[in-house]
Design a protein around this motif. Structure first.
Motif, short mmCIF file in Angstrom:
data_model
loop_
_atom_site.label_atom_id
_atom_site.label_comp_id
_atom_site.label_asym_id
_atom_site.label_seq_id
_atom_site.Cartn_x
_atom_site.Cartn_y
_atom_site.Cartn_z
N GLU A 47 19.04 3.22 -22.73
CA GLU A 47 17.87 2.58 -22.13
C GLU A 47 17.99 1.06 -22.17
N GLU A 48 18.43 0.53 -23.32
CA GLU A 48 18.58 -0.93 -23.43
C GLU A 48 19.74 -1.42 -22.56
N ALA A 49 20.78 -0.62 -22.43
CA ALA A 49 21.90 -1.00 -21.56
C ALA A 49 21.42 -1.16 -20.12
N LEU A 50 20.61 -0.23 -19.66
CA LEU A 50 20.11 -0.31 -18.29
C LEU A 50 19.12 -1.46 -18.13
N ASP A 51 18.29 -1.69 -19.15
CA ASP A 51 17.40 -2.87 -19.11
C ASP A 51 18.23 -4.15 -19.00
N PHE A 52 19.33 -4.21 -19.75
CA PHE A 52 20.17 -5.40 -19.76
C PHE A 52 20.78 -5.64 -18.37
N VAL A 53 21.42 -4.64 -17.80
CA VAL A 53 22.09 -4.84 -16.51
C VAL A 53 21.10 -5.06 -15.37
N HIS A 54 19.91 -4.49 -15.50
CA HIS A 54 18.86 -4.70 -14.49
C HIS A 54 18.07 -5.99 -14.76
N GLN A 55 18.36 -6.65 -15.88
CA GLN A 55 17.71 -7.90 -16.28
C GLN A 55 16.19 -7.73 -16.31
N ARG A 56 15.75 -6.74 -17.06
CA ARG A 56 14.32 -6.48 -17.17
C ARG A 56 13.90 -6.41 -18.64
N ASN A 57 12.58 -6.45 -18.83
CA ASN A 57 11.99 -6.44 -20.17
C ASN A 57 12.55 -7.60 -21.01
N ILE A 67 31.44 -7.17 -17.46
CA ILE A 67 32.08 -5.90 -17.79
C ILE A 67 31.23 -5.18 -18.83
N VAL A 68 31.23 -3.84 -18.76
CA VAL A 68 30.47 -3.03 -19.72
C VAL A 68 31.43 -2.15 -20.50
N LEU A 69 31.32 -2.20 -21.83
CA LEU A 69 32.05 -1.29 -22.71
C LEU A 69 31.04 -0.25 -23.15
N LEU A 70 31.29 1.00 -22.80
CA LEU A 70 30.27 2.04 -22.94
C LEU A 70 30.73 3.18 -23.82
N GLU A 71 30.02 3.38 -24.91
CA GLU A 71 30.20 4.55 -25.76
C GLU A 71 29.49 5.71 -25.05
N PRO A 72 30.16 6.83 -24.79
CA PRO A 72 29.48 7.92 -24.06
C PRO A 72 28.43 8.67 -24.87
N GLN A 73 28.54 8.67 -26.19
CA GLN A 73 27.60 9.42 -27.01
C GLN A 73 26.54 8.46 -27.55
N LEU A 74 25.43 8.40 -26.83
CA LEU A 74 24.35 7.48 -27.18
C LEU A 74 23.08 8.26 -27.48
N PRO A 75 22.21 7.70 -28.30
CA PRO A 75 20.89 8.33 -28.49
C PRO A 75 20.06 8.13 -27.23
N GLY A 76 19.19 9.07 -26.93
CA GLY A 76 18.35 8.95 -25.74
C GLY A 76 19.17 9.17 -24.49
N LYS A 77 19.12 8.22 -23.57
CA LYS A 77 19.89 8.31 -22.33
C LYS A 77 21.37 8.22 -22.66
N SER A 78 22.13 9.24 -22.26
CA SER A 78 23.55 9.30 -22.63
C SER A 78 24.38 8.27 -21.88
N GLU A 85 24.27 5.94 -13.33
CA GLU A 85 23.34 4.99 -12.72
C GLU A 85 24.06 3.71 -12.27
N LEU A 86 24.97 3.23 -13.10
CA LEU A 86 25.71 2.01 -12.74
C LEU A 86 26.56 2.23 -11.50
N LYS A 87 27.25 3.35 -11.43
CA LYS A 87 28.17 3.60 -10.32
C LYS A 87 27.44 4.00 -9.04
N ASN A 88 26.20 4.47 -9.15
CA ASN A 88 25.44 4.89 -7.96
C ASN A 88 24.46 3.83 -7.47
N ASP A 89 24.37 2.69 -8.15
CA ASP A 89 23.48 1.62 -7.73
C ASP A 89 24.33 0.56 -7.02
N PRO A 90 24.12 0.36 -5.71
CA PRO A 90 24.95 -0.60 -4.97
C PRO A 90 24.94 -2.00 -5.58
N GLY A 91 23.87 -2.40 -6.22
CA GLY A 91 23.80 -3.72 -6.83
C GLY A 91 24.57 -3.83 -8.14
#
Length: 159
Positions: A47-57, A67-78, A85-91
């Motif tokens: 959730e925080e990763a998506l807030d960060f890349v969307h520059q919100r909250n 660049i994003v370094l992403l651990e696949p096993q995360l609490p909440g949103k995996s 979401e990153l790969k399907n969002d044109p922005g």
């Protein structure tokens, strides 16, 4: 070839999505101790990763990462949901994503969801291996920048 030639000219803004505080600390310390000229922001979940890349909250005033370094096993949103979401969002789809795995099996698991990261790297197991790991991220970034610089300006962005 000297390693100076491989260093990026500009600092890389890196977003590390890592729930383990110990691993986060090792990443941060090794970037600092290795005198690498990058900015590293760390968030603990999807959730925080998506807030960060969307520059919100709380991240509304932050720069979008290079660049994003992403651990696949995360609490909440995996991590897989974040990658999707990153790969399907044109922005956001142009932001390179490196999925951090603990084994070759981790890469296969992520790929089994039909989503491709830009790269997969095994997380270092020993603290001493982190500097080499960080340097490999820089080399990956330099290769991305060089590849995009070689493309003609009239090239359209094709996925």
């Amino acid at each position: 070839m000297s390693t100076d030639e491989e260093q990026p000219d500009e600092p890389i803004d890196i977003l590390l999505v890592e729930p383990n505080p110990g691993d986060s600390r090792l990443f941060e310390e090794n970037f600092r101790d290795g005198k690498l000229v990058n900015t590293v922001d760390i968030v603990p979940d999807g959730e925080e990763a998506l807030d960060f890349v969307h520059q919100r909250n709380e991240y509304a005033d932050r720069e979008c990462p290079d660049i994003v370094l992403l651990e696949p096993q995360l609490p909440g949103k995996s991590g897989i949901e974040v990658l999707s979401e990153l790969k399907n969002d044109p922005g956001l789809s142009d932001i390179p994503v490196i999925v951090l795995t603990s084994s070759d099996a981790g890469e296969k698991i992520v790929q089994s969801h039909g989503i491709e990261a830009d790269s997969y790297m095994q997380k270092p197991l020993e603290p001493g291996d982190f500097v080499d790991f960080v340097r490999s991220i820089e080399e990956f970034w330099v290769a991305i920048v060089q590849r995009s610089a070689e493309q003609p300006a009239t090239d359209s962005n094709r996925n």
